[in-house]
Write an enzyme that holds these catalytic residues in place. Structure first.
Site, PDB file in Angstrom:
ATOM      1  CB  CYS A 180      -0.923  -0.006   1.209  1.00  0.00           C
ATOM      2  SG  CYS A 180      -1.835   1.539   1.408  1.00  0.00           S
ATOM      3  CB  CYS A 230       0.912   1.256   4.365  1.00  0.00           C
ATOM      4  SG  CYS A 230      -0.720   0.794   4.996  1.00  0.00           S
ATOM      5  CG  ASP A 280      -2.178  15.298  -3.936  1.00  0.00           C
ATOM      6  OD1 ASP A 280      -3.159  14.646  -3.534  1.00  0.00           O
ATOM      7  OD2 ASP A 280      -1.644  15.109  -5.058  1.00  0.00           O
ATOM      8  CG  HIS A 298      -4.567  -0.356   4.960  1.00  0.00           C
ATOM      9  ND1 HIS A 298      -4.088   0.335   3.869  1.00  0.00           N
ATOM     10  CD2 HIS A 298      -5.705  -0.978   4.551  1.00  0.00           C
ATOM     11  CE1 HIS A 298      -4.887   0.125   2.837  1.00  0.00           C
ATOM     12  NE2 HIS A 298      -5.870  -0.666   3.221  1.00  0.00           N
ATOM     13  CG  ASN A 307     -12.316  11.507  -4.285  1.00  0.00           C
ATOM     14  OD1 ASN A 307     -13.318  12.212  -4.308  1.00  0.00           O
ATOM     15  ND2 ASN A 307     -11.123  11.959  -4.669  1.00  0.00           N
ATOM     16  N   GLY A 351     -13.656   8.458  -7.914  1.00  0.00           N
ATOM     17  CA  GLY A 351     -12.303   8.864  -8.278  1.00  0.00           C
ATOM     18  C   GLY A 351     -11.232   8.481  -7.279  1.00  0.00           C
ATOM     19  CG  HIS A 358      -3.833   4.201   3.535  1.00  0.00           C
ATOM     20  ND1 HIS A 358      -2.913   3.366   4.141  1.00  0.00           N
ATOM     21  CD2 HIS A 358      -4.129   5.171   4.431  1.00  0.00           C
ATOM     22  CE1 HIS A 358      -2.658   3.822   5.376  1.00  0.00           C
ATOM     23  NE2 HIS A 358      -3.378   4.922   5.570  1.00  0.00           N
ATOM     24  CG  HIS A 403      -6.524   9.623   0.609  1.00  0.00           C
ATOM     25  ND1 HIS A 403      -6.701   8.323   0.194  1.00  0.00           N
ATOM     26  CD2 HIS A 403      -6.833  10.397  -0.469  1.00  0.00           C
ATOM     27  CE1 HIS A 403      -7.088   8.309  -1.071  1.00  0.00           C
ATOM     28  NE2 HIS A 403      -7.189   9.562  -1.504  1.00  0.00           N
TER      29      HIS A 403
HETATM   30  P1  5GP Z   1      -7.580   9.906  -4.631  1.00  0.00           P
HETATM   31  O1  5GP Z   1      -7.459   9.965  -6.130  1.00  0.00           O
HETATM   32  O2  5GP Z   1      -7.477   8.457  -4.145  1.00  0.00           O
HETATM   33  O3  5GP Z   1      -8.747  10.614  -4.055  1.00  0.00           O
HETATM   34  O4  5GP Z   1      -6.333  10.684  -4.048  1.00  0.00           O
HETATM   35  C1  5GP Z   1      -5.044  10.186  -4.106  1.00  0.00           C
HETATM   36  C2  5GP Z   1      -4.112  11.366  -4.114  1.00  0.00           C
HETATM   37  O5  5GP Z   1      -2.802  10.905  -3.828  1.00  0.00           O
HETATM   38  C3  5GP Z   1      -4.023  12.090  -5.466  1.00  0.00           C
HETATM   39  O6  5GP Z   1      -4.413  13.445  -5.297  1.00  0.00           O
HETATM   40  C4  5GP Z   1      -2.566  11.934  -5.879  1.00  0.00           C
HETATM   41  O7  5GP Z   1      -2.049  13.085  -6.515  1.00  0.00           O
HETATM   42  C5  5GP Z   1      -1.874  11.648  -4.565  1.00  0.00           C
HETATM   43  N1  5GP Z   1      -0.698  10.823  -4.693  1.00  0.00           N
HETATM   44  C6  5GP Z   1      -0.569   9.672  -5.406  1.00  0.00           C
HETATM   45  N2  5GP Z   1       0.657   9.159  -5.269  1.00  0.00           N
HETATM   46  C7  5GP Z   1       1.340  10.010  -4.446  1.00  0.00           C
HETATM   47  C8  5GP Z   1       2.667  10.013  -3.934  1.00  0.00           C
HETATM   48  O8  5GP Z   1       3.492   9.122  -4.193  1.00  0.00           O
HETATM   49  N3  5GP Z   1       3.009  11.048  -3.125  1.00  0.00           N
HETATM   50  C9  5GP Z   1       2.133  12.055  -2.797  1.00  0.00           C
HETATM   51  N4  5GP Z   1       2.572  13.026  -2.012  1.00  0.00           N
HETATM   52  N5  5GP Z   1       0.866  12.082  -3.268  1.00  0.00           N
HETATM   53  C10 5GP Z   1       0.474  11.069  -4.071  1.00  0.00           C
HETATM   54 ZN    ZN Z   2      -2.388   1.445   3.574  1.00  0.00          ZN
END
Ligand code: 5GP
Ligand code: ZN
Length: 112
Positions: A4, A7, A30, A46, A85, A91, A96, A98
């Site tokens: 993950c 994680c 982000d 997690h 989300n 989306g 995990h 967030h």
């Molecule tokens: P989701 O799309 O699941 O709502 O949000 C996931 C978020 O994680 C996205 O906004 C994406 O830009 C961010 N993200 C994905 N991989 C990484 C990473 O390796 N580091 C950081 N800091 N953000 C990440």
């Molecule tokens: Zn996780």
């Protein structure tokens, strides 16, 4: 082994730009910001998404919101949006739990 991304970020195994950390919660910027300020707040343990929050693990979610309020205050954000989300159609790309915290620009409603 359970694989993950968040994680690993919470454990410091993958680098991130940390904004806050304590025993149970980690917050970091982000990698692909959607607003001038865009950070994520996650539990270190997690949980897959809001859909997996239960009476047994809900305390960390309340703590996450206290952390969101503190970090936003520390960063000088007077107005901001908190988003989580859940599932593919909404989306969610990282499975995990967030909470996105976005601020520093005008927002529209409804969200896309
Ligand atoms: P989701 O799309 O699941 O709502 O949000 C996931 C978020 O994680 C996205 O906004 C994406 O830009 C961010 N993200 C994905 N991989 C990484 C990473 O390796 N580091 C950081 N800091 N953000 C990440
Ligand atoms: Zn996780």
């Amino acid at each position: 082994m359970f694989d993950c991304l968040f994680c690993k970020i919470a454990a410091g195994e993958i680098p991130s730009n940390k904004v806050y950390e304590d025993e149970t919660v980690y917050a970091f910027y982000d990698i692909d910001p959607q607003a001038p300020t865009h950070f994520l707040v996650i539990p270190k343990d997690h949980i897959g998404s809001v859909a997996e929050v239960t009476p047994e693990n809900a305390a960390v979610v309340a703590h996450i919101f206290a952390v969101i309020a503190k970090v936003a205050r520390d960063l000088g954000l007077a107005s901001y949006r908190v988003v989580s989300n859940i599932g593919e159609q909404a989306g969610q790309s990282v499975h995990h739990l967030h909470f996105h915290v976005l601020g520093g620009r005008d927002m529209t409603w409804p969200p896309g």
